[in-house]
Scaffold this active site. Structure first.
Site, mmCIF file in Angstrom:
data_model
loop_
_atom_site.group_PDB
_atom_site.id
_atom_site.type_symbol
_atom_site.label_atom_id
_atom_site.label_comp_id
_atom_site.label_asym_id
_atom_site.label_seq_id
_atom_site.Cartn_x
_atom_site.Cartn_y
_atom_site.Cartn_z
ATOM 1 N N ARG A 19 23.066 17.385 0.274
ATOM 2 C CA ARG A 19 22.937 15.946 0.505
ATOM 3 C C ARG A 19 23.651 15.154 -0.576
ATOM 4 O O ARG A 19 23.422 15.347 -1.763
ATOM 5 C CB ARG A 19 21.458 15.556 0.569
ATOM 6 C CG ARG A 19 20.722 16.186 1.754
ATOM 7 C CD ARG A 19 21.220 15.643 3.066
ATOM 8 N NE ARG A 19 20.991 14.214 3.154
ATOM 9 C CZ ARG A 19 19.903 13.671 3.681
ATOM 10 N NH1 ARG A 19 18.952 14.423 4.199
ATOM 11 N NH2 ARG A 19 19.764 12.366 3.720
ATOM 12 N N ARG A 78 1.976 -10.309 6.105
ATOM 13 C CA ARG A 78 3.409 -10.221 6.422
ATOM 14 C C ARG A 78 3.704 -9.523 7.732
ATOM 15 O O ARG A 78 4.847 -9.466 8.156
ATOM 16 C CB ARG A 78 4.159 -9.542 5.284
ATOM 17 C CG ARG A 78 4.302 -10.497 4.129
ATOM 18 C CD ARG A 78 4.884 -9.855 2.925
ATOM 19 N NE ARG A 78 4.081 -10.199 1.774
ATOM 20 C CZ ARG A 78 4.374 -9.849 0.537
ATOM 21 N NH1 ARG A 78 5.425 -9.106 0.298
ATOM 22 N NH2 ARG A 78 3.603 -10.210 -0.446
ATOM 23 N N PRO A 83 0.847 -1.186 0.000
ATOM 24 C CA PRO A 83 0.000 0.000 0.000
ATOM 25 C C PRO A 83 0.881 1.233 0.000
ATOM 26 O O PRO A 83 1.676 1.442 0.902
ATOM 27 C CB PRO A 83 -0.776 -0.120 1.316
ATOM 28 C CG PRO A 83 -0.690 -1.540 1.707
ATOM 29 C CD PRO A 83 0.634 -2.005 1.196
ATOM 30 N N GLU A 84 0.777 1.999 -1.042
ATOM 31 C CA GLU A 84 1.479 3.276 -1.090
ATOM 32 C C GLU A 84 0.487 4.346 -0.667
ATOM 33 O O GLU A 84 -0.678 4.038 -0.382
ATOM 34 C CB GLU A 84 1.989 3.527 -2.521
ATOM 35 C CG GLU A 84 3.058 2.539 -2.945
ATOM 36 C CD GLU A 84 4.423 3.193 -3.087
ATOM 37 O OE1 GLU A 84 4.549 4.399 -2.829
ATOM 38 O OE2 GLU A 84 5.372 2.494 -3.467
ATOM 39 N N HIS A 100 -4.853 -14.443 8.642
ATOM 40 C CA HIS A 100 -4.131 -13.175 8.740
ATOM 41 C C HIS A 100 -5.005 -12.008 9.182
ATOM 42 O O HIS A 100 -4.607 -10.855 9.080
ATOM 43 C CB HIS A 100 -3.478 -12.858 7.401
ATOM 44 C CG HIS A 100 -2.555 -13.930 6.924
ATOM 45 N ND1 HIS A 100 -1.467 -14.350 7.662
ATOM 46 C CD2 HIS A 100 -2.573 -14.693 5.819
ATOM 47 C CE1 HIS A 100 -0.847 -15.323 7.002
ATOM 48 N NE2 HIS A 100 -1.509 -15.549 5.889
#
Length: 273
Positions: free
Chosen positions: A153, A111, A2-3, A92
DNA sequence: CAAGACTCCTGTCAGC
DNA sequence: TGCTGACAGGAGTCTT
């Protein structure tokens, strides 16, 4: 997986069912998520009303009178709304929240990279949230801002935009897609990119995230929309998952490298240092 | 502080 | 077909 767009889609999906609803009961079947679920969470939540749902990056916040649930879907997590009495829980299905209106919110996460935590303080000050950078779709995330943060950076630009302290919610898929759209090589050092290119990158990130949210989230295989139906696979990814295939612009074969332990696909012709 | 490696977990898939 | 091992990945944490 899921983004941010999936998290936003999930939030919008569950919100109308549980906002301003009173929690009747909470059952936890598996406490060992990324961090342990508080063992007394059922006592903390029972009788509370979910007053507000919010998103911070990929975190979902469920605010009640007494405190806030800080929830993260990790990579395989999902939230669904079921009607009570609900189908029996699968392997799950770790957490069920039953509401007085007969709705049930079920947290599933094969997971177990996800999180389900509790705070009674201002959640913005919670250790997991307090260092988060601006929301990518907010006005605070601008080309000027990114240039300031990138100037000194020496990390690669892809690693930088995936750093939640710089900007929250840009994961591997959208980082690759945005860099392709902005025609920036993912290995370019952040400090070597012009402000002009960073402006283009910021624009690309916003455009792609908005488009994905509009489509209901880019859906990879274990994302389920909150009503339980599998989401779409419709969002058109131009580089992610297309290593070895021709670039859609120039037909050059797309290359897969690893950056910061992440698979990174790009077009060696369109994306230059 | 910055950068990079390491870690959690399990489903999936390639290779034998 | 079954087994093994590699891999995927968000993001916190540890190491340098």
């Amino acid at each position: 997986m899921p983004e941010l767009p999936e998290v936003e889609t999930t939030l919008r999906g569950i919100q109308p069912h549980i906002e301003n609803q009173r929690i009747k009961q909470v059952s936890v079947r598996h406490y060992a998520l990324r961090w342990p679920v508080p063992e007394n969470i059922h006592l903390l939540l029972k009788g509370q009303t979910v007053q507000q749902l919010e998103r911070r990056g990929k975190y979902i916040l469920l605010k009640t009178q007494k405190g806030t649930v800080i929830l993260h879907l990790g990579m395989s997590g999902s939230l669904r709304i079921l009607l009570q009495p609900a189908l029996s829980a699968g392997k799950h299905d770790h957490i069920d929240i039953e509401f007085a209106n007969k709705k049930l919110l079920r947290f599933t996460d094969p997971r177990r990279f996800g999180a389900f935590l509790w705070t009674e303080d201002n959640p913005d000050l919670h250790p997991l949230l307090k260092h988060l950078g601006p929301e990518p779709l907010s006005k605070h995330f601008s080309g000027a801002y990114l240039w300031q943060r990138a100037r000194y950076r020496k990390t690669t630009i892809k690693t930088l935009i995936m750093d939640s302290k710089i900007v929250t919610g840009v994961g591997n898929i959208y980082a690759a897609e945005a860099l392709f759209a902005a025609q920036i090589h993912p290995e370019t050092l952040a400090c070597r990119i012009t402000e002009e290119h960073l402006i283009a990158l910021v624009t690309a990130i916003k455009t792609i995230l908005k488009a994905a949210i509009k489509k209901g989230g880019t859906t990879l295989k274990d994302f389920m929309k909150s009503d339980g139906k599998p989401g779409y696979f419709a969002f058109h990814l131009k580089v992610y998952g297309r290593a070895g295939l021709p670039c859609i612009n120039c037909k050059t074969v797309l290359i897969d490298i690893r950056l910061g332990q992440r698979s990174t696909v790009y077009c060696p012709h369109c994306q230059r240092n």
